[in-house]
Design a protein around this motif. Structure first.
Motif: not given
Length: 175
Positions: A51, A54-55
């Protein structure tokens, strides 16, 4: 939706999702966060690292929530939320309420019918147990009123001792 308050360990709850009082890095810490990471095993940390790569490159903001799998926990998911730290000047009750409502939003999105909350921000983050109880129960009830068709059937506040349980139970419907 049924709301209850029990004394117990969040890591042993037989619910669809447990809520982690995480820090913004999502990479583990002390208290509930450390206990959940230890009990879930290394897969949870690996998912949190993904996580972050990435986001959530800058971490999870206060009052927001995100889900991962639950690793070796009896739950299916972990919903991570970052509580406000009163010692850092984060004393707006809306920030703490956001932890509960955002977690419930995520629970709805992933299809969780039952979830367990700790006393988010109580203790080391400087909020009193009474404040955490009042805000947590009120936010949960308010969320339910605005989501009458929700699949969430059970919200369980899992507290470390009888004194904390009594604080939460005093705010439950019918108390």
């Amino acid at each position: 939706m049924r709301i209850e308050a029990v004394v117990g360990y969040i890591t042993s709850q037989q619910v669809d999702a447990v809520v982690n009082a995480a820090n913004s890095s999502l990479l583990g810490g002390g208290g509930v966060d450390g206990a959940i990471h230890r009990a879930a095993g290394p897969d949870l940390l690996a998912q949190c690292r993904r996580l972050r790569e990435t986001t959530l490159a800058n971490g999870l903001p206060v009052g927001h929530a995100v889900s991962t799998g639950a690793g070796q926990l009896p739950a299916r998911w972990v919903i991570h939320t970052v509580g406000p730290n009163a010692h850092a000047g984060q004393t707006d009750p809306a920030l703490l309420a956001g932890c509960f409502t955002s977690s419930l939003d995520v629970a709805e999105q992933i299809g969780a019918r039952s979830l367990a909350f700790p006393a988010i921000s109580a203790g080391v983050f400087g909020w009193s147990m009474g404040q955490a109880a009042q805000i947590g129960v009120s936010a949960t009830q308010g969320w339910h009123q605005h989501h009458p068709g929700s699949a969430v059937e059970l919200v369980r506040f899992v507290l470390i001792d009888q004194a904390a349980q009594t604080q939460f139970a005093g705010h439950l419907p019918g108390s």
